[in-house]
Each structure stands twice: as structure tokens, then as C-alpha cells.
Design a protein around this motif. Structure first.
Motif, PDB file in Angstrom:
ATOM      1  N   ASN A 246     -36.174  16.895  19.469  1.00  0.00           N
ATOM      2  CA  ASN A 246     -35.986  15.528  18.974  1.00  0.00           C
ATOM      3  C   ASN A 246     -35.849  15.494  17.452  1.00  0.00           C
ATOM      4  O   ASN A 246     -35.079  14.697  16.905  1.00  0.00           O
ATOM      5  CB  ASN A 246     -37.153  14.652  19.415  1.00  0.00           C
ATOM      6  CG  ASN A 246     -37.134  14.369  20.909  1.00  0.00           C
ATOM      7  OD1 ASN A 246     -36.077  14.459  21.547  1.00  0.00           O
ATOM      8  ND2 ASN A 246     -38.270  14.045  21.482  1.00  0.00           N
ATOM      9  N   TYR A 249     -32.305  16.602  16.807  1.00  0.00           N
ATOM     10  CA  TYR A 249     -31.353  15.539  17.146  1.00  0.00           C
ATOM     11  C   TYR A 249     -31.278  14.505  16.019  1.00  0.00           C
ATOM     12  O   TYR A 249     -30.200  14.079  15.619  1.00  0.00           O
ATOM     13  CB  TYR A 249     -31.775  14.837  18.440  1.00  0.00           C
ATOM     14  CG  TYR A 249     -31.587  15.648  19.694  1.00  0.00           C
ATOM     15  CD1 TYR A 249     -30.467  16.456  19.873  1.00  0.00           C
ATOM     16  CD2 TYR A 249     -32.521  15.592  20.731  1.00  0.00           C
ATOM     17  CE1 TYR A 249     -30.296  17.198  21.031  1.00  0.00           C
ATOM     18  CE2 TYR A 249     -32.358  16.333  21.888  1.00  0.00           C
ATOM     19  CZ  TYR A 249     -31.251  17.135  22.038  1.00  0.00           C
ATOM     20  OH  TYR A 249     -31.085  17.862  23.182  1.00  0.00           O
ATOM     21  N   ARG A 250     -32.445  14.094  15.542  1.00  0.00           N
ATOM     22  CA  ARG A 250     -32.485  13.088  14.483  1.00  0.00           C
ATOM     23  C   ARG A 250     -31.816  13.626  13.206  1.00  0.00           C
ATOM     24  O   ARG A 250     -31.113  12.907  12.508  1.00  0.00           O
ATOM     25  CB  ARG A 250     -33.938  12.689  14.203  1.00  0.00           C
ATOM     26  CG  ARG A 250     -34.088  11.409  13.393  1.00  0.00           C
ATOM     27  CD  ARG A 250     -35.547  11.008  13.250  1.00  0.00           C
ATOM     28  NE  ARG A 250     -36.184  10.842  14.537  1.00  0.00           N
ATOM     29  CZ  ARG A 250     -37.166  11.624  15.005  1.00  0.00           C
ATOM     30  NH1 ARG A 250     -37.613  12.625  14.273  1.00  0.00           N
ATOM     31  NH2 ARG A 250     -37.698  11.409  16.177  1.00  0.00           N
ATOM     32  N   PHE A 253     -27.719  14.030  14.075  1.00  0.00           N
ATOM     33  CA  PHE A 253     -26.932  12.857  14.431  1.00  0.00           C
ATOM     34  C   PHE A 253     -27.306  11.594  13.658  1.00  0.00           C
ATOM     35  O   PHE A 253     -26.619  10.582  13.798  1.00  0.00           O
ATOM     36  CB  PHE A 253     -27.059  12.587  15.934  1.00  0.00           C
ATOM     37  CG  PHE A 253     -26.568  13.720  16.786  1.00  0.00           C
ATOM     38  CD1 PHE A 253     -25.218  14.013  16.855  1.00  0.00           C
ATOM     39  CD2 PHE A 253     -27.458  14.515  17.494  1.00  0.00           C
ATOM     40  CE1 PHE A 253     -24.760  15.074  17.632  1.00  0.00           C
ATOM     41  CE2 PHE A 253     -27.004  15.572  18.275  1.00  0.00           C
ATOM     42  CZ  PHE A 253     -25.643  15.851  18.343  1.00  0.00           C
ATOM     43  N   GLU A 254     -28.388  11.640  12.851  1.00  0.00           N
ATOM     44  CA  GLU A 254     -28.783  10.431  12.142  1.00  0.00           C
ATOM     45  C   GLU A 254     -28.921  10.636  10.633  1.00  0.00           C
ATOM     46  O   GLU A 254     -28.199  10.031   9.848  1.00  0.00           O
ATOM     47  CB  GLU A 254     -30.105   9.888  12.705  1.00  0.00           C
ATOM     48  CG  GLU A 254     -30.002   9.396  14.151  1.00  0.00           C
ATOM     49  CD  GLU A 254     -31.323   8.864  14.681  1.00  0.00           C
ATOM     50  OE1 GLU A 254     -32.221   8.602  13.857  1.00  0.00           O
ATOM     51  OE2 GLU A 254     -31.454   8.712  15.900  1.00  0.00           O
ATOM     52  N   THR A 255     -29.840  11.506  10.225  1.00  0.00           N
ATOM     53  CA  THR A 255     -30.234  11.525   8.816  1.00  0.00           C
ATOM     54  C   THR A 255     -29.659  12.673   8.005  1.00  0.00           C
ATOM     55  O   THR A 255     -29.359  12.512   6.825  1.00  0.00           O
ATOM     56  CB  THR A 255     -31.768  11.595   8.707  1.00  0.00           C
ATOM     57  OG1 THR A 255     -32.225  12.856   9.245  1.00  0.00           O
ATOM     58  CG2 THR A 255     -32.422  10.457   9.471  1.00  0.00           C
ATOM     59  N   GLU A 256     -29.543  13.847   8.607  1.00  0.00           N
ATOM     60  CA  GLU A 256     -29.222  15.094   7.894  1.00  0.00           C
ATOM     61  C   GLU A 256     -30.205  15.332   6.750  1.00  0.00           C
ATOM     62  O   GLU A 256     -29.864  15.958   5.741  1.00  0.00           O
ATOM     63  CB  GLU A 256     -27.776  15.088   7.374  1.00  0.00           C
ATOM     64  CG  GLU A 256     -26.747  15.260   8.482  1.00  0.00           C
ATOM     65  CD  GLU A 256     -25.370  15.641   7.972  1.00  0.00           C
ATOM     66  OE1 GLU A 256     -25.171  15.660   6.749  1.00  0.00           O
ATOM     67  OE2 GLU A 256     -24.486  15.924   8.811  1.00  0.00           O
ATOM     68  N   LYS A 257     -31.416  14.827   6.905  1.00  0.00           N
ATOM     69  CA  LYS A 257     -32.452  15.005   5.890  1.00  0.00           C
ATOM     70  C   LYS A 257     -33.753  15.426   6.568  1.00  0.00           C
ATOM     71  O   LYS A 257     -34.345  14.677   7.330  1.00  0.00           O
ATOM     72  CB  LYS A 257     -32.681  13.702   5.113  1.00  0.00           C
ATOM     73  CG  LYS A 257     -31.508  13.267   4.257  1.00  0.00           C
ATOM     74  CD  LYS A 257     -31.808  11.980   3.524  1.00  0.00           C
ATOM     75  CE  LYS A 257     -30.629  11.550   2.662  1.00  0.00           C
ATOM     76  NZ  LYS A 257     -30.907  10.277   1.953  1.00  0.00           N
ATOM     77  N   HIS A 258     -34.180  16.634   6.291  1.00  0.00           N
ATOM     78  CA  HIS A 258     -35.467  17.137   6.773  1.00  0.00           C
ATOM     79  C   HIS A 258     -35.767  18.427   6.032  1.00  0.00           C
ATOM     80  O   HIS A 258     -34.892  19.277   5.858  1.00  0.00           O
ATOM     81  CB  HIS A 258     -35.448  17.384   8.282  1.00  0.00           C
ATOM     82  CG  HIS A 258     -36.817  17.482   8.883  1.00  0.00           C
ATOM     83  ND1 HIS A 258     -37.580  18.630   8.797  1.00  0.00           N
ATOM     84  CD2 HIS A 258     -37.574  16.582   9.552  1.00  0.00           C
ATOM     85  CE1 HIS A 258     -38.741  18.426   9.409  1.00  0.00           C
ATOM     86  NE2 HIS A 258     -38.760  17.194   9.873  1.00  0.00           N
TER      87      HIS A 258
END
Length: 493
Positions: A246, A249-250, A253-258
Motif C-alpha cells: 500500500n 501504491y501510494r 500512483f499518487e505522491t511520488e514522495k516517500h
């Protein structure tokens, strides 16, 4: 100052928050029984020590035992109660943004954490349920925190690789808490069946959230701890895998920030290496839906090494997945990003070293069409990396066995390079590959050369015909000038 520290200490067991309170409600009766348990006997020589330390942490607060007493000064039967008391003492949180604030209290907590680490490392008795609860509570209070919005400047890591990471000012305490948690989970005195009630899905989820920290020291500790949790608590393994998915996925498909993608992929690599054969559908879905799409994110360079390791682990487990991976790479090929193209070509080489002939033949046409485009790249590093594939004996062997298909695809790229590429290193590599094909199959090479020249001549003729057509149109248009909005009928050529 001591009074301020005293005011921060709970008169009852510390609550994490409303969710945590609900989660541990069933064990309050057990922990209260431990609190009401008083030590029997004791050494009279320690009376002065107890009196002086009670000003900081009164003996009646937690578990009925003075928490500043050393473990060696209490009988074995009371050591677990003292352990709970010391854990409760460490639930007090300090502000480390001001180094000159609460110096004495911070030192008391630090020395207590050091003592707890030593106790857990050398304990020879089973940890009780209240002790496990107290440990989880203390770790939650100290470790679990929400990072502020726009935390740090390195989020994602793709565009600010030269920036220094942010170091947590509270690391002197956080490091000891992480070390204590690691030794506690790794201890043979911890009953996994009992501990899984407290090191549960909520606890694991909060641990995974901490991977977004910027401090690399914290992520290294979290990585080791999650490895131990995955190894010790088999019942939580599906949940850990799902939770990591998860996060990916985030990110994709959403943030490209981690900030922790590389560390989570490193953990995933270890998990993949332990998969049993044949691979379950769940594991293959992880490859298709997570690992391959991770190639398209902008900060690929931050975690590329770990991602490649995970992909190659899958191919080693099940070689027929190689063609699926290659088609996935071609789908997400970064045609406008030369740096990522070089990385993709490097990963392709690793995959081609492990691929078998059947899977190679499934993908060789689209694969070498893309490699041919890379060979003609004006970015010399991309062209050079593509041509370096012929330095690999395994890849040359695959090409040699399928030269009837591959050479006609890449011959135009080789000829264009030799005619017009600006970089001398690329020209030399191109010349070597043409020589290699000539020695491999001279008849095929000459046939491809003849066919290419015919196509080039036809292409030149088409271009000349198109130019002549435009000239005729211009000449006709000049004889019939447009007046106002009147349409002009041009007769067909």
C-alpha cells in the motif's frame, strides 16, 4: 526543575491515545495487579538511595517499586516489576529543540534506557504480559509521531540528491529506544504467541509510517526491527506485505514522495528470497503491480539498486517471468530521460544474463528495436551503454543464436552510427559490433547491408518525389493567385 519533571510523570499507566486505550483495555486488570504488587524484603543499605530518588519518581507511581533502583539491588522475583517501572519512567517526552532545557531529567531518562537495554540483553526470565504491554506503550509514546507537512527538503529524493538529510535532535534517546525494542523482539525470553497481541497490526502500521523519516539512522534501525518482526511473528507476515504494498501504491500512483522506498524495497528483497516455489499468485501480482510500475517514478535513482535486486530475485525464482519483466520495462521506457535510460539498460543486462532462450525469443523483436533506438541516441552515455551489451558473452550468445531476426532490426542503427554519430567512443564500439557480426555470419551481414541500401534508396526517392510534388503545387498556385476568399481548384498531378 525536578518538580517540573515530576509533574510530567503519570499517576497511572500512561495512555497513548484513545485508540491505544481501547486496544489495551482488556489488559488493564493484569497491569493493575502488577502495580499493586509490592516488593517483599530488600536491602536496608538502599534506604538512603530510595529516599533521594523518590523526589524524582515516587515509589507509589508505577508497580510499587522505586524505578531508579538498579536491577542488581532487587531480588529476581521483583525484577520484572522494576522493569515495568523503568519503562513507565521512560514514557516522559522532552523537547530536544532546546539543548539547555531539562538537562537533569533527560540524563535520568537516558541512563534508564541504557540500563533497560542491558537488562533485556542479559535477561534469563520470560517476559510477563504486563511487561510486554509496558514495552509496547513506551515505544509507542517515544517513537510514533506524525511528521509535519512538507517535512524536509529531500522527500522523494529524486531532485535534491545533493541535499543533506535531516537529523533528529532527539536521536540520543530515540536510538536507545530502537535498540531496546530490537533486543526485546529478538530475545528468546519473549513469547511470540503472547506478544502478538501487543505487537499487532496497529503497532506494525505505525512502525511502517516511520519509514518516511528523513534521518537515515532511524530508517536503518526500523529496517532491522521490521526484519525481526517479520521473522518472529509469522501470523503478521501477510499484513506486513500488504501494508508495504500500500505504501508503494501510494508512492507510485499518487505522491511520488516517500523517504523510505529504498529501505522498504530492501526488506522486500529479503522477503522475496524466502518465497517458496512455485510462486503464489499474490507474489506474482506484487511483481506486476508494484515492482514494475516503480520504474516509472521520477526518483528512480534513489532506490534503483534495491528495485533491481527485487526483480532479479523473482527471475531467479521463476525464469519464465523474465519476458514479463522486459515487456514491463519497455512499457515504461523513459524516452525523454537519458539518465533513467542508462539505468534501464543496466537492468536489462542483468535480466538478459538470467533469461532462457524461450523467454528471450518472446521479446527479442521489440527489445532490440528499443536497443537500436538507444544506440542512435545523441546522448553518448545512452548510446555507449546500449553498445556495451555486446561486451557480455551471455548476451552475445543469445544474439548469435537469433541473429537472423536481430541483425536486420539493429543494422540500420549500426549504419547510422557509423555514418553520422558525433562521439568517437560510440563510433569505435559500433565498428567493433559490425566486425563481430561480419565474423559471425558474413552472408547475413552482406544481405542486411544490401537490403538496407535498397530501402535507403527507396526512401530517398520518396523524399525527392515529395519535394517535386510541392514544387509543382507552388508553381500552379503562383499562376492562379487567390483573390479575396475565392477558392482555387488545383488539378491533380
Amino acid at each position: 526543575m525536578l518538580k517540573q519533571f515530576l509533574s510530567k510523570l503519570p499517576r497511572k499507566a500512561t495512555k497513548l491515545d484513545s485508540d491505544e486505550s481501547t486496544r489495551v483495555n482488556s489488559l488493564r486488570s493484569d497491569s493493575s495487579a502488577v502495580k499493586n504488587h509490592r516488593p517483599h524484603g530488600g536491602n536496608n543499605s538502599n534506604t538512603a538511595k530510595r529516599t533521594s530518588s523518590s523526589a524524582v519518581f515516587p515509589s507509589s507511581t508505577v508497580a510499587g517499586i522505586e524505578p531508579l533502583l538498579p536491577f542488581k539491588d532487587v531480588p529476581n522475583g521483583e525484577k520484572m516489576n522494576l522493569f515495568v517501572s523503568k519503562l513507565s519512567l521512560c514514557c516522559v517526552i522532552f523537547d530536544f529543540s532546546d539543548p539547555g532545557k531539562s538537562i537533569v531529567e533527560k540524563d535520568v531518562k537516558r541512563r534508564t534506557l541504557v540500563e533497560l537495554v542491558d537488562f533485556v540483553a542479559n535477561v534469563n526470565m520470560r517476559f510477563s504480559e504486563p511487561a510486554t504491554l509496558a514495552m509496547c506503550r513506551m515505544c509507542a509514546v517515544n517513537l510514533f509521531r506524525v511528521f509535519p507537512p512538507n517535512y524536509g527538503s529531500n522527500r522523494g529524493g529524486g531532485e535534491n540528491d545533493d541535499d543533506e538529510p535531516t537529523f533528529d535532535p532527539a536521536w540520543s534517546h530515540l536510538q536507545l529506544v530502537y535498540e531496546l525494542l530490537l533486543k526485546f523482539i529478538s530475545s528468546p525470553c519473549l513469547d511470540a504467541k503472547m506478544a502478538k497481541k501487543y505487537i499487532d497490526h496497529w503497532f506494525i502500521s505505525r512502525l511502517l509510517e516511520l519509514f518516511d523519516a528523513e534521518d537515515p539512522r532511524e530508517k536503518d534501525c526500523l529496517k532491522t526491527i521490521l526484519h525481526r518482526v517479520y521473522g518472529k511473528f509469522m501470523v503478521h507476515r501477510p499484513f506486513i506485505r500488504k501494508s508495504i504494498n500500500n505504501i508503494f501504491y501510494r508512492f507510485v500512483f499518487e505522491t511520488e514522495k516517500h523517504n523510505g522506498v529504498a529501505e522498504l524495497l530492501e526488506i522486500s528483497g529479503s522477503i522475496i528470497s524466502g518465497f517458496a516455489l512455485p510462486l503464489k499468485e499474490e507474489h506474482k501480482m506484487f511483481l506486476w503491480r508494484v515492482l514494475i510500475p516503480l520504474h516509472k517514478a521520477k526518483p528512480l535513482g534513489v532506490y534503483f539498486q534495491q528495485l533491481t535486486y527485487c526483480v532479479t530475485q523473482f527471475i531467479e525464482k521463476e525464469p519464465k517471468l523474465a519476458s514479463t519483466v522486459i515487456m514491463g520495462l519497455l512499457k515504461y521506457w523513459p524516452i525523454t530521460n537519458s539518465q533513467k535510460e542508462v539505468m534501464f539498460l543496466g537492468e536489462l543486462e542483468e535480466i538478459l544474463e538470467a533469461i532462457n532462450m524461450v523467454e528471450f525469443q518472446k521479446v527479442m523483436e521489440p527489445l532490440f528495436w528499443r536497443i537500436g533506438c538507444c544506440m542512435n541516441s545523441l546522448h553518448f552515455q545512452v548510446a555507449e551503454r546500449a553498445l556495451f551489451l555486446w561486451n557480455n558473452d551471455r548476451i552475445v550468445n543469445l544474439i548469435a543464436h537469433n541473429r537472423q531476426v536481430i541483425l536486420p532490426i539493429i543494422f540500420p542503427a549500426l549504419d547510422r552510427n557509423s555514418q553520422s554519430h558525433w562521439n568517437q567512443a560510440v563510433l569505435n564500439l559500433t565498428h567493433n559490433i559490425r566486425k563481430m557480426f561480419m565474423e559471425m555470419d558474413e552472408k547475413l551481414y552482406l544481405s542486411c547491408h544490401s537490403h538496407f541500401k535498397e530501402e535507403e534508396a527507396m526512401s530517398s526517392a520518396t523524399v525527392e518525389k515529395r519535394k517535386e510534388a510541392w514544387k509543382q503545387l507552388e508553381r500552379i498556385a503562383s499562376l492562379k493567385p487567390v483573390i479575396g476568399n475565392t477558392a482555387v481548384l488545383v488539378s491533380p498531378i
